[in-house]
Design a protein around this motif. Structure first.
Motif, mmCIF file in Angstrom:
data_model
loop_
_atom_site.group_PDB
_atom_site.id
_atom_site.type_symbol
_atom_site.label_atom_id
_atom_site.label_comp_id
_atom_site.label_asym_id
_atom_site.label_seq_id
_atom_site.Cartn_x
_atom_site.Cartn_y
_atom_site.Cartn_z
ATOM 1 N N MET A 144 0.827 -1.217 0.000
ATOM 2 C CA MET A 144 0.000 0.000 0.000
ATOM 3 C C MET A 144 0.861 1.267 0.000
ATOM 4 O O MET A 144 0.355 2.347 0.243
ATOM 5 C CB MET A 144 -0.985 0.032 1.178
ATOM 6 C CG MET A 144 -2.010 -1.065 1.107
ATOM 7 S SD MET A 144 -3.084 -0.910 -0.345
ATOM 8 C CE MET A 144 -4.066 -2.398 -0.183
ATOM 9 N N HIS A 145 2.125 1.094 -0.294
ATOM 10 C CA HIS A 145 2.995 2.265 -0.462
ATOM 11 C C HIS A 145 3.093 2.498 -1.973
ATOM 12 O O HIS A 145 3.896 1.868 -2.655
ATOM 13 C CB HIS A 145 4.372 1.985 0.147
ATOM 14 C CG HIS A 145 5.297 3.171 0.035
ATOM 15 N ND1 HIS A 145 5.008 4.383 0.598
ATOM 16 C CD2 HIS A 145 6.487 3.325 -0.594
ATOM 17 C CE1 HIS A 145 5.982 5.240 0.331
ATOM 18 N NE2 HIS A 145 6.887 4.620 -0.404
ATOM 19 N N SER A 168 -1.795 7.285 1.359
ATOM 20 C CA SER A 168 -1.272 7.596 2.701
ATOM 21 C C SER A 168 -2.352 7.914 3.725
ATOM 22 O O SER A 168 -2.180 7.675 4.920
ATOM 23 C CB SER A 168 -0.334 8.789 2.611
ATOM 24 O OG SER A 168 -1.054 9.903 2.100
ATOM 25 N N LYS A 170 -5.101 6.603 4.405
ATOM 26 C CA LYS A 170 -5.541 5.415 5.144
ATOM 27 C C LYS A 170 -4.361 4.583 5.667
ATOM 28 O O LYS A 170 -4.373 4.134 6.804
ATOM 29 C CB LYS A 170 -6.422 4.541 4.253
ATOM 30 C CG LYS A 170 -6.853 3.240 4.919
ATOM 31 C CD LYS A 170 -7.931 2.540 4.130
ATOM 32 C CE LYS A 170 -8.328 1.239 4.793
ATOM 33 N NZ LYS A 170 -9.381 0.563 4.035
ATOM 34 N N TYR A 171 -3.355 4.385 4.811
ATOM 35 C CA TYR A 171 -2.318 3.422 5.165
ATOM 36 C C TYR A 171 -1.065 4.060 5.774
ATOM 37 O O TYR A 171 -0.170 3.359 6.212
ATOM 38 C CB TYR A 171 -1.942 2.579 3.941
ATOM 39 C CG TYR A 171 -3.101 1.738 3.455
ATOM 40 C CD1 TYR A 171 -3.416 0.533 4.086
ATOM 41 C CD2 TYR A 171 -3.898 2.164 2.406
ATOM 42 C CE1 TYR A 171 -4.492 -0.239 3.666
ATOM 43 C CE2 TYR A 171 -4.983 1.407 1.974
ATOM 44 C CZ TYR A 171 -5.275 0.208 2.604
ATOM 45 O OH TYR A 171 -6.342 -0.544 2.191
ATOM 46 N N MET A 177 4.546 2.710 8.166
ATOM 47 C CA MET A 177 4.547 1.369 7.580
ATOM 48 C C MET A 177 5.712 0.514 8.063
ATOM 49 O O MET A 177 5.698 -0.699 7.931
ATOM 50 C CB MET A 177 4.639 1.488 6.055
ATOM 51 C CG MET A 177 3.482 2.259 5.448
ATOM 52 S SD MET A 177 3.729 2.498 3.693
ATOM 53 C CE MET A 177 2.059 2.886 3.180
ATOM 54 N N HIS A 227 -0.529 -5.528 3.557
ATOM 55 C CA HIS A 227 -1.982 -5.493 3.755
ATOM 56 C C HIS A 227 -2.665 -6.441 2.778
ATOM 57 O O HIS A 227 -2.149 -6.694 1.698
ATOM 58 C CB HIS A 227 -2.506 -4.073 3.500
ATOM 59 C CG HIS A 227 -1.863 -3.051 4.383
ATOM 60 N ND1 HIS A 227 -2.373 -2.689 5.604
ATOM 61 C CD2 HIS A 227 -0.713 -2.340 4.227
ATOM 62 C CE1 HIS A 227 -1.583 -1.785 6.160
ATOM 63 N NE2 HIS A 227 -0.567 -1.556 5.349
ATOM 64 N N ALA A 261 -8.937 6.478 1.695
ATOM 65 C CA ALA A 261 -7.566 6.055 1.390
ATOM 66 C C ALA A 261 -6.812 7.218 0.772
ATOM 67 O O ALA A 261 -5.600 7.342 0.918
ATOM 68 C CB ALA A 261 -7.593 4.869 0.432
#
Ligand SMILES: Cc1cc2nc3c(=O)[nH]c(=O)nc-3n(C[C@H](O)[C@H](O)[C@H](O)COP(=O)(O)OP(=O)(O)OC[C@H]3O[C@@H](n4cnc5c(N)ncnc54)[C@H](O)[C@@H]3O)c2cc1C
Ligand code: SF4
Lengths: 480, 323
Positions: A144-145, A168, A170-171, A177, A227, A261
């Motif tokens: 998710m990056h 970013s 959301k994650y 991370m 994720h 997100a």
């Protein structure tokens, strides 16, 4: 180091002994690539026929032990060492401004383990972020990056600059991370930070190295969260009369504690210039897009609530397609010719601030640029959103900067000085994800005040011979 | 200079990092010079000062490129970085600056001659004539593509003229070509002759399904990245009963071990071996999966560094179905 003298050859032999002949390069083809990163100044110099400082040697370590041995050699001879990931940093952080060794990390590119129980991946820091994402996806997950430079940059580079991906909101940013790091300190010790990111065992050493831009050591390995691939990811776009109206909606989304997100808001100028060009959406006003991901039912519910918020102040519901199209084309903005290009002069005045301050920061920078540099255009969008504020990705663009490179660079630096100081006065922090590097080092003292002494003291203790990336991040240049 | 026809590419690529992750050579050497950005920067230096054309480090980097065209395939604006490398190679050759090994190879390639055996309305050019019943066969070396790729444009034209004469003299109006590099080179150069790739020929014939087996179709640089990615190779394998499984980590990177540079293994065996090693490494975990390539050269290269590697050509897949 002066090439072809006794000492140079001796050091080269020492390094060759550690990494092998092929992995110590001193040829002009590689030196050219390593003397220019994504910072506008070396690009401008190259464009005008100048030759930015090349490294004396490019060394490609294959493992952590080799990194440690290289740093020990560099310490013995007091040679500057500049880590290089993908060279995609925009702040000149990877430039070997004093020559010496460029430590190109790309050979350290292995995924060591994917742990589906804890949901994390362990990888060497030189891995290209897109390659890492592909490997993780192959195992059925995602980091998710997903920054625009996912294909350009390395994991270590993102850690060094506190990078941010498109999801970013959301994650999280890279610092959210990362679970833990393996680092080689400037004197060649291999250390590991604690295995979990939340603890009460003193200050976080992981945090110390996150954002240290190769000045406090070399990141060789990282454990990063992964994720599940979300069942649904949906987008929606709205048009607002003004950037302010859109900002009200965007901040409402965040302070009502929804978990989009992504949110991206383009000011009127970039809606007219960039959104039109890349997405073919030709409207007057401010374009705002947001997206949610996760289980479909939840995503639909969140979408519904978010749309309700936007409908209060928006001028036009552009629909899901205009949102989806942004997602599909999210990287297109960064390819030529959509991206600004030399001979244009351009800079990303990346700033982050609270919701209370962010619009003031925008106007302060815009007015400074408008009043003092009438030849420059100013556009901006708000990229990464948190529950307390967001990031302003402002840009100045000069279509015809001075032909003389020194004049062009002086003008460029003046714009930075004035715009960034204006942002700081309004509570802005430089910056959210591009880092400091060479470009903004001179502003660090203004930003931090006396707190910068703490960072300087840490640097002195960790790097007594000032070999690690000297002259960057506001730390002293060559010589202790 | 030829590179001046590619100023748009130089300007775009010299400061662009967006496709660096797809350069097959860059992915095994990790060198900045082995990326489109690195090569465009060197071309830019040459554009500014022609004396830089003689820089031996630059020359080596240009010849080291695998020219897979994966970068252009990826690029949202289709900048032809491979075309730029071809152009600079031509400049190097015309300035008599080609490395000795390249010159020696070119001398050999220049000698290629062609002859036609048998009679028929259709002519076949490739390594497996026995599969093409009723076709005439043209034999000889490379029809000029290898020389063109090395930058020897004039010599390439001469060899191609000999090839064209042999085709014309045969009277055939259809030419089936097996090797993707030759197909790419010939497909629009023979007016009045329909040039088809062997995979398309077999698909048109209709193949019998002869079992079911998992296989990886190893994409061809030429067919995928420069010839519009025809579906024929995959259609053919499906007709033959193969169940195609995805390979590698993505669909953009070239795993064709230097196919785009045509004579890569001859000039850079150590690098070719590393390109192969990447394929072997990625193949681990796929069990007994067979690899199938459109290119005899790719097959030979993969076999050279690991004789046990299970790789066959499309034509061999057809032959197996007929056994
Ligand atoms: C087209 C484009 C789009 C971009 N979009 C984004 C974006 O969406 N989000 C974002 O965050 N950034 C973005 N960037 C900026 C850039 O990609 C990031 O700053 C990235 O973190 C740089 O990584 P790199 O591997 O290229 O590092 P480099 O540029 O090589 O180095 C950057 C700094 O990190 C240090 N460093 C590198 N590796 C290590 C290591 N292993 N240990 C210690 N120090 C190290 C270097 O010394 C240098 O100081 C973009 C850049 C480009 C070209
Ligand atoms: S081919 Fe396209 S993506 Fe690659 S470097 Fe050039 S402009 Fe960038």
């Amino acid at each position: 180091m002066t090439p072809k003298n006794y000492l140079y050859e001796m050091i080269r032999s020492e390094l060759t002994w550690v990494v092998g002949d092929e992995h110590v390069q001193a040829n002009e083809a590689d030196n050219l690539g390593h003397s220019i990163d994504y910072y506008w100044v070396p690009e401008c110099w190259h464009d005008r026929g100048e030759r930015p400082t090349p490294p004396d040697l490019v060394v490609y370590p294959g493992n952590t032990q080799e990194v440690a041995a290289i740093l020990k050699i560099a310490n013995t001879h007091k040679i500057p060492v500049t880590p290089w990931g993908g060279g995609s940093g925009s702040q000149g952080g990877a430039l070997p401004v004093y020559g010496g060794i460029v430590l190109d990390m790309k050979r350290m590119n292995k995924v060591i383990e994917i742990d589906p129980v804890t949901m994390c991946v362990t990888a060497e820091a030189g891995i290209n972020a897109q390659h890492l994402e592909w490997e993780v996806e192959k195992a059925g997950f995602s980091t998710m990056h997903l920054p625009a430079s996912i294909s350009c940059a390395t994991l270590g580079g993102f850690i060094a600059h506190r990078g941010t991906g498109v999801l970013s909101t959301k994650y999280g940013k890279i610092e959210d991370m990362i679970m833990s790091l393996e680092v080689v300190t400037p004197t060649g010790e291999i250390i590991n930070t604690l295995p979990v990111p939340r603890h009460a065992s003193g200050p976080s050493l992981t945090e110390l190295f996150l954002g240290s831009e190769g000045t406090l050591g070399v990141v060789t390995k990282a454990v990063m969260k992964i994720h599940p691939i979300p069942a649904a990811r949906k987008f929606h776009a709205y048009l607002f009369e003004t950037m302010h109206d859109a900002m009200v909606a965007g901040s409402q989304l965040m302070i009502s504690r929804m978990r989009p997100a992504v949110i991206r808001l383009y000011d009127e100028a970039s809606t007219a210039r960039i959104i039109k060009r890349v997405l073919n959406i030709d409207r007057k006003g401010a374009y705002l897009v947001f997206g949610f991901d996760g289980p479909e039912k939840i995503v639909d519910l969140e979408m519904e609530e978010a749309c309700k918020i936007c409908e209060k102040t928006s001028k036009e519901d552009l629909g899901t397609e205009a949102g989806q199209s942004w997602w599909k084309n999210r990287y297109k903005f960064f390819y030529p010719p959509y991206m600004f290009q030399l001979p244009q002069a351009f800079g990303t005045l990346d700033t982050v601030a609270t919701f209370a301050n962010i619009e003031n920061v925008y106007w302060a920078m815009k007015n400074v640029v408008k009043e003092n540099f009438p030849q420059a255009a100013f556009i901006g969008h708000f990229s990464h959103w948190y529950d307390w504020g967001c990031m302003l990705y402002a840009r100045f663009i000069i279509d015809e900067p001075p032909k003389d490179p020194n004049e062009a660079v002086a003008l460029y630096n003046r714009i930075w000085d004035m715009a960034i100081r204006a942002a700081i006065r309004e509570g802005g922090v430089i910056n959210e994800h591009h880092g400091v590097g060479l470009k903004l080092g001179r502003i660090m003292r203004d930003l931090y005040g006396p707190a910068f002494n703490v960072l300087e003291s840490l640097k002195k203790v960790l790097d007594p011979n000032n070999i690690m990336n000297p002259g960057k991040m506001g730390f002293p240049g060559k010589g202790v | 200079m030829h590179i001046e026809n590619y100023l748009n590419v130089i300007n775009a690529c010299r400061f662009c990092f967006m496709c660096r992750h797809l350069d097959p050579v860059g992915n095994v050497t990790f060198r900045e010079a082995d990326t489109p950005r690195g090569r465009a920067l060197m071309c830019d230096r040459i554009r500014m000062d022609a004396a830089n054309l003689s820089n031996a480090d630059y020359i080596d980097a240009f010849y080291r490129s695998a020219m897979s065209a994966a970068n252009r395939f990826h690029c949202v604006s289709d900048y032809d970085e491979t075309g730029l490398v071809l152009a600079v190679r031509r400049d190097i050759v015309e300035a008599d600056l080609a490395p000795a090994a390249v010159k020696a190879l070119a001398k050999t390639l220049e000698k290629d001659t062609f002859s036609v055996k048998g009679k028929g309305r259709v002519l076949y050019f490739g390594p497996t004539p026995e599969l093409y019943k009723g076709c005439a066969v043209i034999t000889g070396g490379d029809p000029g593509k290898a020389l063109a790729v090395l930058g020897f444009e004039a010599a390439s034209k001469k060899v191609f003229t000999r090839f064209k004469k042999a085709v014309t003299d045969s009277g055939c109006k259809t030419l089936i070509v097996a090797e993707p590099s030759a197909f790419e080179f010939l497909h629009d150069r023979l007016p009045g002759v329909k040039v088809i790739h062997s995979a398309a020929y077999f698909v048109e014939q209709g193949m019998n399904k002869t079992g079911s087996r998992k296989a990886v179709y190893l994409e061809s640089d030429f067919l995928k990245n420069t010839c519009g990615n025809p579906s024929a190779p995959r259609d053919l394998l499906k007709q033959l009963g193969y169940k195609l499984v995805p390979f590698g980590t993505n669909v953009e990177e070239s795993y064709a071990v230097g196919e785009g540079a045509v004579v890569y293994d001859t000039l850079y065996p150590a690098l070719a071996e590393r390109l192969c090693q990447r394929v072997y490494d990625l193949a681990e975990g796929l069990g007994k999966t067979r690899f199938i390539t459109a290119s005899q050269t790719v097959k030979d290269t993969l076999k050279k560094y690991n004789p046990a590697f299970d790789v066959i050509t499309l034509e061999e897949a057809v032959a197996l179905s007929q056994d």
